[in-house]
Design an enzyme around this catalytic site. Structure first.
Site, mmCIF file in Angstrom:
data_model
loop_
_atom_site.group_PDB
_atom_site.id
_atom_site.type_symbol
_atom_site.label_atom_id
_atom_site.label_comp_id
_atom_site.label_asym_id
_atom_site.label_seq_id
_atom_site.Cartn_x
_atom_site.Cartn_y
_atom_site.Cartn_z
ATOM 1 N N CYS A 264 0.811 -1.221 0.000
ATOM 2 C CA CYS A 264 0.000 0.000 0.000
ATOM 3 C C CYS A 264 0.844 1.271 0.000
ATOM 4 O O CYS A 264 0.295 2.375 -0.090
ATOM 5 C CB CYS A 264 -0.930 0.010 1.203
ATOM 6 S SG CYS A 264 -1.916 -1.496 1.360
ATOM 7 N N HIS A 420 -2.672 7.551 6.487
ATOM 8 C CA HIS A 420 -3.008 6.370 5.690
ATOM 9 C C HIS A 420 -4.510 6.108 5.817
ATOM 10 O O HIS A 420 -5.187 5.898 4.818
ATOM 11 C CB HIS A 420 -2.188 5.179 6.195
ATOM 12 C CG HIS A 420 -2.270 3.970 5.334
ATOM 13 N ND1 HIS A 420 -2.026 3.992 3.983
ATOM 14 C CD2 HIS A 420 -2.579 2.679 5.635
ATOM 15 C CE1 HIS A 420 -2.162 2.773 3.482
ATOM 16 N NE2 HIS A 420 -2.506 1.962 4.461
ATOM 17 N N HIS A 458 -9.453 2.867 -0.926
ATOM 18 C CA HIS A 458 -8.033 2.491 -0.864
ATOM 19 C C HIS A 458 -7.589 1.946 -2.214
ATOM 20 O O HIS A 458 -7.945 0.838 -2.600
ATOM 21 C CB HIS A 458 -7.853 1.435 0.224
ATOM 22 C CG HIS A 458 -6.436 1.169 0.587
ATOM 23 N ND1 HIS A 458 -5.362 1.691 -0.100
ATOM 24 C CD2 HIS A 458 -5.887 0.412 1.593
ATOM 25 C CE1 HIS A 458 -4.235 1.276 0.448
ATOM 26 N NE2 HIS A 458 -4.528 0.505 1.480
#
Length: 626
Positions: A264, A420, A458
């Protein structure tokens, strides 16, 4: 003296729209914008979505708003209520054997044990089976997860160039890199003429590779589903292909290529390489990016089985008191609140970096600078997907880097965080503790925190690119996006030194000098970047290069801004063009002029220099003097 990597162009696309010129960012804060800015944002999205004049006024606005950001997965992606799969089934005859008729050419070359054939003409046979038959029955099922951060409805990256059945992630890469390149307002040939060929480098990738039918997804499922593997699926599925496509079909790059993977945090891994190479002087022009296309039932099945995605059932539990019959898809992602998993998204984000001297020489626009990006692993782990200590290190390092440049007091009062913020219970606990402890250590009383996955979802490898582009928008519009999908902060979130706004936060112009951008990836892939505002970056460049050179730069920049705006105006009219050059200007051995001190390349005005001095020469001298 170290060079400063400066952001001179950016582009791409995500669920909020086209990234260049801050259009995507403005969709996040649409209701907080002045009316003129709102209309321009809607115009950009209308062009991207291919809307005609049949929708006008409030109806047009409502349609655009409803068909951007996180929402229920639309049929253009796949039907969440009828996802194809194969049900394992065992058949046997009602009596001793089972008989059926089929065409002989449909039978496998090697018949299973216990099968007997009887020809009945016309190319057909009767198959008699004396034992039970195991088979896979094609059927459908409802996916447990129905929400995703989809690109704006109607947008199709394949329609902008001859995509030739490329995987969607590569289509997005071409679109994103081209958008970033044209947003500069500087012709690419002029950039090429200003540097040596090997002073340009591309750093781009995808964390999950290309998993749709045109890539690894089709490769691995073709034979199992009775199909055939194509000659392109293996090569085009590779995770480094975004960089390869940008080099080969957008830039004509003969310099470096350095795709990195970091789950990620992948975009930041690529950015780190670019920053290091520009600071060292090895590279003067860097194209950095990541593209990810994860809205695929197989990908989502994997994350859902891990318990990582926000399922429909768990979302309904969160809103149990509201009497909902279906989930609130728009609020599927709820960072730092009561939540149940992240929301998968798709995106492509690219930025163009110059060293500071080249930026001034070419009159480039300065959107920000990136002095440092830090990466740290977690040490020994129990679960490979769980968070660890590495992110404490990267956040502290990035904050310290900002403080070293702008000062401790400025970090305390004039910085913000792009978290995040994935919307998982584990993230809200771990990341809030990391940020809160860092704020304590640096004397920050109320550190403003944005968490844009609340809007976008995401996008995995491209997610930190989403964060960077949104940060550029904060400096442009002076609005920090609030976490508007939540109505409370969870009790287990550490926030004694954090400000987690649930509404958009208006800022004074020039109020923020720096941003700390944070990314956490499976496997201990932690990365944090220090980003400096365009205003502070300009202060640094004026100090380094002097007033006279700065004044000359400002004059050159006027034409660059005009050129960039012309591209944007064309895109707003629906005339957005993507640069894709296939089979043109292909180089061969005869296009090279190889000499002892340099190599000339056809089409490049400057030559590749060959080393003439050893960096280790004095080592041998000292040895001879022993």
């Amino acid at each position: 003296m170290s060079n400063l990597p400066v952001v001179v162009g950016f582009g791409g696309v995500n669920p909020a729209g086209r990234s260049s010129f801050h259009h995507g960012y403005r969709r996040l804060v649409l209701d907080a914008l002045p009316e003129a800015a709102q209309q321009r944002t809607l115009q950009s999205l209308s062009a991207l979505m291919g809307l005609d004049d049949s929708l006008q006024g409030t109806a047009r606005r409502d349609y655009i708003v409803a068909h951007t950001l996180i929402r229920k997965i639309e049929s253009a992606a796949f039907d969440v209520d009828h996802v194809a799969w194969n049900k394992r089934l065992q058949l046997r005859g009602a009596d001793a054997s089972l008989e059926f008729v089929t065409r002989r050419k449909q039978l496998p070359e090697r018949l299973p044990a216990g099968w007997q054939l009887r020809d009945i003409g016309g190319g057909e046979v009767v198959v008699t089976v004396s034992e039970a038959v195991d088979m896979l029955l094609p059927t459908t099922r409802k996916l447990e997860v129905s929400s995703a951060g989809q690109l704006p409805s109607g947008f199709d990256p394949a329609s902008y160039y001859a995509s030739r059945n490329h995987p969607r992630g590569l289509q997005l890469s071409v679109f994103g890199a081209s958008d970033a390149l044209q947003s500069m307002g500087i012709d690419w040939d002029r950039v090429r003429a200003s540097v040596h060929p090997d002073q340009i480098s591309v750093y781009a990738s995808s964390a999950m590779a290309q998993l749709d039918e045109a890539g690894f997804g089709g490769l691995l499922s073709a034979r199992a589903n009775g199909g055939r593997v194509s000659s392109k699926q293996l090569a085009l599925g590779l995770a480094d292909m975004p960089a390869d496509f940008v080099s080969a079909y957008v830039l004509g790059n003969v310099g470096g290529t350095g795709p990195s993977l970091g789950a990620c945090a992948t975009f930041f891994y690529n950015l780190r390489q670019a920053v290091q190479d520009i600071r060292s002087g090895t590279v003067r022009v860097a194209v950095v990016g990541a593209a990810e296309s994860g809205i695929d039932p197989r990908v989502m099945d994997g994350y859902a089985t891990m318990g990582a995605l926000a399922s429909d059932a768990e979302l309904l539990k969160l809103d149990a008191g509201k009497g909902l019959l279906e989930p609130d898809y728009r609020r599927a992602s709820r960072p730092f609140s009561s939540n149940c998993g992240f929301t998968i998204a798709e995106a492509s984000q690219f930025v163009v970096l110059f060293d500071d001297a080249l930026a001034l020489e070419l009159g480039a626009q300065i959107h920000a600078s990136v002095p440092e990006v830090f990466v740290n692993a977690d040490g020994y782990k129990k679960s490979i997907s769980s968070p660890g200590v590495g992110n404490y290190l990267t956040v502290a390092k990035a904050t310290a880097a900002a403080a070293a440049i702008i000062g401790d007091d400025a970090v305390r009062r004039r910085s913000f965080v792009q978290a995040h913020g994935t919307s998982t219970p584990q993230n809200r606990v771990s990341e809030s503790h990391i940020l809160n402890e860092t704020a304590k250590a640096f004397g920050i009383e109320q550190w403003p925190v944005a968490a844009i996955k609340a809007y976008l979802g995401h996008s995995v490898g491209a997610a930190s690119g989403d964060q960077l582009v949104a940060s550029l928008g904060v400096w442009q519009e002076h609005i920090l996006p609030g976490i508007t999908t939540i109505d409370h902060i969870a009790d287990d979130v550490q926030r004694s030194h954090l400000m987690l706004p649930m509404q958009h936060m208006q800022l004074e112009a020039g109020a923020m000098d720096a941003a700390v951008l944070n990314a956490k990836g499976f496997g201990g892939n932690n990365a944090s970047a220090c980003l400096l505002s365009p205003q502070f970056t300009e202060r640094l460049l004026r100090g380094r290069h002097g007033r006279h050179r700065w004044s000359e730069y400002c004059e050159r920049r006027e034409a660059v801004v005009d050129s960039a705006n012309a591209y944007d105006e064309a895109a707003l009219r629906g005339d957005l063009s993507v640069h894709y050059q296939f089979g043109e200007g292909v180089l061969a051995a005869e296009d090279l002029d190889i000499q002892r001190d340099s190599i000339g390349i056809a089409g490049w005005s400057q030559r590749v220099k060959l080393a003439s001095e050893s960096p280790y020469a004095n080592w041998l001298t000292e040895e001879s003097n022993d």
